[in-house]
Motif scaffolding. Structure first.
Motif: not given
Length: 283
Positions: A103, A134, A97, A121, A100, A137, A105
């Protein structure tokens, strides 16, 4: 194409069910007696063991133990921790997390069916991040933290799953909450510094001018990484010799442990790190 690995709990229940429904009543009785006695021996021993562990190490140590999927599965089988695969999936995604969020997200789990995790997402369109990156990941994190994981399916994609049940209280999109930790000029390239962020010990590293933040402890142990050696992006633990990539948190020496990775920002000459999130629009 190799079929996805089946959920272990589902397979165990099916095998037990097949034996319990055997055509021979004597086999059914023997299976029931065997399961009862195995359950009694294991449940008694595990209950005493968990009581001793809790008495010696407290909740924090028990939480570290149950973070291991195999340990959690065993304890769930004997009702010693709550059976909640949704929580397992959320905890598995916590490993990525921070990466993400950095970035822009955020990922929302909408449903979990067997080993299939349906996700929504947020932020792909506005931040120009490829969905495939994504998903990679997410899949790596879920493979490591969710026993029986099969695949990630974007819930908004057409055909993502007929009859998908939407949760009445789904998680909203979140954004990281940054805290100022130290001045940028206090962390030159090739150096790292331990900081405390809302009670979480974090190690901030400067790799050739790029800043990264990871959890300041080696694997599941409480031993800090701040006394280790930073060589470009590779951090070597002074206690165990474990080697991590501070950019991703992954082990680079064959181990399976992964450091928590936190988003980093620089504003007005100050380094900021986020270990928590807040709902978009909050405050």
């Amino acid at each position: 194409m190799t079929p996805p690995e089946r959920d272990v709990l589902d397979e165990v229940h099916e095998l037990i069910g097949a034996l319990e429904s055997h055509a021979d009543p004597r086999v059914r009785e023997q299976v029931a007696a065997l399961l009862e006695r195995v359950d009694t021996v294991h449940r008694t021993a595990l209950t005493h063991l968990m009581s001793a562990i809790h008495a010696m190490g407290g909740d924090a140590f028990v939480n570290r133990l149950t973070a291991d999927p195999a340990v959690r599965l065993l304890l769930m089988s004997y009702d010693l921790v709550a059976v909640d695969r949704r929580i397992q999936a959320e905890e598995a995604l916590d490993a990525v997390r921070g990466h993400l969020h950095a970035r822009g997200i955020d990922v929302e789990i909408t449903e979990l069916v067997g080993g299939v995790v349906y996700v929504r997402i947020h932020g792909l369109e506005t931040n120009g991040v490829a969905e495939s990156a994504v998903r990679q990941d997410l899949e790596e994190a879920l493979k490591a933290g969710l026993l029986g994981f099969q695949e990630v399916v974007p819930a908004d994609r057409p055909g993502a799953g007929p009859g998908l049940v939407q949760l009445g209280r789904s998680r909203p999109a979140h954004r990281p909450v940054y805290r100022e930790v130290l001045a940028l000029h206090d962390l030159p390239p090739g150096r790292m510094r331990p900081v405390d962020v809302d009670g979480t010990s974090v190690l901030v590293a400067n790799v050739a001018g790029e800043l990264y933040a990871v959890g300041n402890r080696c694997g599941d142990s409480p031993l800090p990484l701040e006394f280790g050696e930073l060589n470009t992006a590779e951090l070597r633990c002074s206690w165990h010799g474990c080697r991590y990539d501070v950019r991703t948190g992954a082990r680079v020496d064959g181990g399976t442990e992964r450091l928590a990775v936190y988003p980093v920002a620089v504003r007005d000459g100050a380094i900021q790190v986020a270990v928590g999130v807040e709902a978009v629009g909050a405050g």
